[in-house]
Enzyme design. Structure first.
Site, mmCIF file in Angstrom:
data_model
loop_
_atom_site.group_PDB
_atom_site.id
_atom_site.type_symbol
_atom_site.label_atom_id
_atom_site.label_comp_id
_atom_site.label_asym_id
_atom_site.label_seq_id
_atom_site.Cartn_x
_atom_site.Cartn_y
_atom_site.Cartn_z
ATOM 1 N N ALA A 94 0.838 -1.192 0.000
ATOM 2 C CA ALA A 94 0.000 0.000 0.000
ATOM 3 C C ALA A 94 0.876 1.247 0.000
ATOM 4 C CB ALA A 94 -0.912 -0.004 1.227
ATOM 5 N N GLY A 105 -0.434 -5.157 0.003
ATOM 6 C CA GLY A 105 -1.536 -4.991 -0.935
ATOM 7 C C GLY A 105 -1.226 -5.549 -2.305
ATOM 8 N N GLU A 118 -2.079 -9.131 -2.096
ATOM 9 C CA GLU A 118 -3.542 -9.241 -2.066
ATOM 10 C C GLU A 118 -4.134 -9.004 -3.455
ATOM 11 O OE1 GLU A 118 -4.768 -7.866 2.397
ATOM 12 O OE2 GLU A 118 -3.789 -6.360 1.135
ATOM 13 N N GLU A 131 2.522 -6.466 6.751
ATOM 14 C CA GLU A 131 1.844 -5.360 7.437
ATOM 15 C C GLU A 131 2.088 -5.363 8.944
ATOM 16 O OE1 GLU A 131 -0.732 -6.220 3.758
ATOM 17 O OE2 GLU A 131 0.484 -7.358 5.186
#
Length: 262
Positions: free
Chosen positions: A70, A113, A116, A136
């Site tokens: 992210a 991310g 993901e 994370e």
């Protein structure tokens, strides 16, 4: 190629016969998934999904990174309420809703991310240089876009716990052995092989391909929605902690975080 979704070309899109190709294009940030970039990705995928001539899509990044995670600046500056109101994570549902099969072309870092996002695709073709992880926890938060759910289903509870709780990263070969990726290819072939696989899919009957995709997704994700909803609430709760602010600020200040458990 042409850009989509922003003044600068955050994504590059091309059509190669019946295959659409979407490439993330923030190389200096290792394709960190800002809200603006995610909007561009969703717009490009949706446009290709609505194109009757496109029967398979390749989603890729660059040689150094598919996506390294992210955008930490956005996450650090946001509050739990602002992140919730911005509905950043709802964009991921739009990708799940794409009917056209998506092949992820992964080279280099595929973290947070980025991992993901790759797992939202229907299969992953990885360069031998690829590295997968959900780090994370090092920032005082946890995966918030399906990572705890999809990773567990892909690699099993033991490996998922190891990756999510310790920040362990998997090599491409490990990811293949654990069932996270479908194919591992030579360093220089990550994109060409993904395009070849997509072209092979595109050559099949489009109705049967889409129905088969839906059937596999149903088998894989039937109990997933409740788990993702629980994960999202846990993510926002974690972001409200002092440790999250400390972890994010420490990352930006390039120093070790000092977590206090509050």
């Amino acid at each position: 190629m042409y850009g989509a979704g922003a003044e600068r070309e955050l994504v590059l899109v091309e059509r190669d016969g019946r295959v659409g190709v979407v490439l993330l294009n923030r190389p200096q940030q290792l394709n960190a998934l800002s809200g603006e970039l995610m909007e561009a990705v969703v717009a490009a995928l949706t446009q290709l999904d609505e194109d009757g001539d496109i029967r398979a899509i390749v989603l890729g990044g660059g040689e150094r990174a598919f996506a390294a995670g992210a955008d930490v600046n956005e996450l650090a500056s946001g509050t739990p309420v602002s992140l919730y109101q911005a509905a950043r994570l709802s964009r991921w549902d739009s990708i799940r809703a794409v009917h056209t099969p998506i092949v992820a072309a992964v080279s280099g870092f595929c973290l947070g991310g980025g991992c993901e996002l790759a797992m939202l695709c229907d299969l992953i073709v990885a360069s031998e240089t690829a590295t997968f992880g959900q780090p994370e926890i090092n920032l005082g938060v946890l995966p918030g876009a399906g990572g705890t759910q999809r990773l567990t289903r892909a690699v099993g509870k033991a490996v998922a716990m190891d990756m999510i709780l310790t920040g362990r990263m998997l090599s491409a070969r490990e990811a293949l052995a654990f069932g996270l990726v479908a194919r591992v290819v030579a360093r220089e072939a990550w994109l060409s092989e993904a395009k070849r696989v997509a072209a092979e899919i595109a050559a099949k009957g489009p109705v049967s391909v889409r129905l088969a995709k839906e059937a596999v997704d149903s088998a894989f994700e039937t109990p997933l929605s409740a788990g993702v909803e629980l994960e999202r609430r846990a993510f926002f709760l974690a972001r409200a902690s002092e440790d999250a602010s400390e972890g994010l600020n420490a990352f930006l200040e390039k120093r070790p975080p000092e977590f206090t458990g509050r």
